[in-house]
Design a protein around this motif. Sequence first.
Motif, mmCIF file in Angstrom:
data_model
loop_
_atom_site.group_PDB
_atom_site.id
_atom_site.type_symbol
_atom_site.label_atom_id
_atom_site.label_comp_id
_atom_site.label_asym_id
_atom_site.label_seq_id
_atom_site.Cartn_x
_atom_site.Cartn_y
_atom_site.Cartn_z
ATOM 1 N N LEU A 1 0.796 -1.229 0.000
ATOM 2 C CA LEU A 1 0.000 0.000 0.000
ATOM 3 C C LEU A 1 0.832 1.284 0.000
ATOM 4 N N PRO A 2 1.888 1.427 0.813
ATOM 5 C CA PRO A 2 2.644 2.695 0.768
ATOM 6 C C PRO A 2 3.180 3.035 -0.615
ATOM 7 N N LEU A 3 3.552 2.006 -1.397
ATOM 8 C CA LEU A 3 4.050 2.246 -2.746
ATOM 9 C C LEU A 3 2.926 2.424 -3.762
ATOM 10 N N SER A 4 1.896 1.604 -3.670
ATOM 11 C CA SER A 4 0.821 1.703 -4.659
ATOM 12 C C SER A 4 0.125 3.050 -4.584
ATOM 13 N N ARG A 5 0.092 3.665 -3.419
ATOM 14 C CA ARG A 5 -0.493 5.007 -3.299
ATOM 15 C C ARG A 5 0.284 6.036 -4.103
ATOM 16 N N LEU A 6 1.591 5.826 -4.255
ATOM 17 C CA LEU A 6 2.413 6.784 -4.990
ATOM 18 C C LEU A 6 2.234 6.671 -6.494
ATOM 19 N N TRP A 7 1.751 5.510 -6.967
ATOM 20 C CA TRP A 7 1.697 5.247 -8.407
ATOM 21 C C TRP A 7 0.266 5.016 -8.880
ATOM 22 N N ARG A 8 -0.688 5.697 -8.297
ATOM 23 C CA ARG A 8 -2.069 5.562 -8.739
ATOM 24 C C ARG A 8 -2.227 6.101 -10.159
ATOM 25 N N PRO A 9 -3.111 5.488 -10.948
ATOM 26 C CA PRO A 9 -3.295 5.940 -12.339
ATOM 27 C C PRO A 9 -3.803 7.368 -12.466
ATOM 28 N N THR A 10 -4.295 7.954 -11.383
ATOM 29 C CA THR A 10 -4.775 9.331 -11.426
ATOM 30 C C THR A 10 -3.658 10.348 -11.229
ATOM 31 N N GLN A 11 -2.430 9.873 -11.050
ATOM 32 C CA GLN A 11 -1.304 10.780 -10.836
ATOM 33 C C GLN A 11 -1.072 11.686 -12.052
ATOM 34 N N THR A 12 -0.566 12.874 -11.777
ATOM 35 C CA THR A 12 -0.180 13.794 -12.855
ATOM 36 C C THR A 12 1.311 14.123 -12.811
ATOM 37 N N HIS A 13 2.014 13.576 -11.808
ATOM 38 C CA HIS A 13 3.449 13.814 -11.708
ATOM 39 C C HIS A 13 4.098 12.604 -11.045
ATOM 40 N N ARG B 1 4.916 6.359 -20.076
ATOM 41 C CA ARG B 1 3.778 5.754 -19.397
ATOM 42 C C ARG B 1 4.236 5.022 -18.139
ATOM 43 N N TYR B 2 3.550 5.273 -17.032
ATOM 44 C CA TYR B 2 3.839 4.618 -15.752
ATOM 45 C C TYR B 2 2.580 3.882 -15.300
ATOM 46 N N HIS B 3 2.673 2.567 -15.163
ATOM 47 C CA HIS B 3 1.507 1.774 -14.796
ATOM 48 C C HIS B 3 1.485 1.530 -13.282
ATOM 49 N N HIS B 4 0.471 0.778 -12.826
ATOM 50 C CA HIS B 4 0.182 0.674 -11.401
ATOM 51 C C HIS B 4 0.784 -0.545 -10.721
ATOM 52 N N ILE B 5 1.463 -1.437 -11.465
ATOM 53 C CA ILE B 5 1.993 -2.661 -10.842
ATOM 54 C C ILE B 5 3.420 -2.374 -10.386
ATOM 55 N N VAL B 6 3.569 -2.133 -9.101
ATOM 56 C CA VAL B 6 4.834 -1.644 -8.549
ATOM 57 C C VAL B 6 5.669 -2.806 -8.006
ATOM 58 N N ASP B 7 6.937 -2.775 -8.319
ATOM 59 C CA ASP B 7 7.882 -3.758 -7.788
ATOM 60 C C ASP B 7 8.251 -3.343 -6.361
ATOM 61 N N PRO B 8 7.877 -4.136 -5.358
ATOM 62 C CA PRO B 8 8.165 -3.739 -3.969
ATOM 63 C C PRO B 8 9.640 -3.792 -3.616
ATOM 64 N N ARG B 9 10.456 -4.269 -4.527
ATOM 65 C CA ARG B 9 11.899 -4.317 -4.270
ATOM 66 C C ARG B 9 12.611 -3.067 -4.766
ATOM 67 N N THR B 10 11.969 -2.323 -5.693
ATOM 68 C CA THR B 10 12.594 -1.130 -6.250
ATOM 69 C C THR B 10 11.808 0.141 -5.973
ATOM 70 N N GLY B 11 10.502 0.015 -5.795
ATOM 71 C CA GLY B 11 9.659 1.184 -5.591
ATOM 72 C C GLY B 11 9.103 1.777 -6.866
ATOM 73 N N TYR B 12 9.440 1.183 -8.007
ATOM 74 C CA TYR B 12 8.993 1.695 -9.304
ATOM 75 C C TYR B 12 8.154 0.643 -10.029
ATOM 76 N N PRO B 13 7.320 1.069 -11.005
ATOM 77 C CA PRO B 13 6.563 0.089 -11.791
ATOM 78 C C PRO B 13 7.490 -0.924 -12.455
ATOM 79 N N ALA B 14 7.093 -2.196 -12.413
ATOM 80 C CA ALA B 14 7.892 -3.264 -13.021
ATOM 81 C C ALA B 14 7.918 -3.093 -14.536
#
Length: 334
Positions: free
Chosen positions: A127-139, A259-272
């Motif tokens: 959850l802490p990471l997925s909140r950062l990469w929600r599809p509604t993000q603009t930055h 494009r940044y999608h919502h499936i986040v790698d919990p080992r890196t903090g960024y979308p896989a």
Amino acid sequence: MISRRRFIRDMSGIIAGAGLVGLPVLKWVSEQQPVDRYIRTMMGTNVEIVLIGLDRETATSAAGQAFATMEAVANRLTVFDPSSALNRLSSHAGAGLTRLAPDLEAVLRQADTIRLATDGAFTPAILPLSRLWRPTQTHLPDDAAIEEALDAVLHADVQLPSAGWGEMTSTTRLDLGGIAKGYVVDQAVRTLRAAGVTDGIVDAGGDLRLLGSRNGQPWRIGIPDPAQPDRIARVLYLRDAAVATSGDYERFFVVDGVRYHHIVDPRTGYPARAVRSFTVVLPDGMSADAAATAGFILGGGPGLDFVARIGGEALAVDAAERWVRTGGLNDRRV
């Protein structure tokens, strides 16, 4: 106006693996057997139940029971309701053992099994990471926010010492979005079978459970081309199976042309980034749902190996648009 995706399904008689079952089922089977189709919105998607070979009264009753089961179970597992069983566990972080609802315990135990099997590529503490990469993000999230979220995920700890009991020793909240929908679909299938259903489909936005067959023939499950999601590129032929697909093409945001999608790698903090699509076939929806997420994060080769180790089959599209698969999958190109 009919969508191009629906048109493709209607013409080819293929069930889209990441969308609604649609009309082909009616066309394929209705000449030989009764077919009843029910749709309801829940869990942020359209859930569709198709039942074959029942009288209308029995079908309507069975579908109603299945939808009621899904709603009750989903409400216990959602992160969006402060009073859910999941959030009650999170609210007791650091307060010792607490009673767990059976549904929550079952999902947490399987989530932990997948977490261990993937060395943390899958985690319910995302959850802490997925909140950062929600599809509604603009930055893009800043580096400090990602590091803080990564630290929270890394130190998350859920203990399940005995049946019916659990404990959170960290304050990191949980999100079961990568596994709960499959479990909810499984519970719907249990309800349907108890009501006498032998052939049908439960489709929760692409998390599929296939019961029996389509008039004695395997179900045909279409897997979209990630580069052209309206086009079915592969077809799986399956009976009595669960199918789940994770892809980068449905929920994403774009910043500076990337494009940044919502499936986040919990080992890196960024979308896989290793694959664009990852489909899993397993006997149950909970395992398929989690394995599709985990396989997407692990990437083509490692993801396929992981699914094979847990007794499933998988089909993926890697970052170079190449299709790769496990050896026992019955699939064809379209």
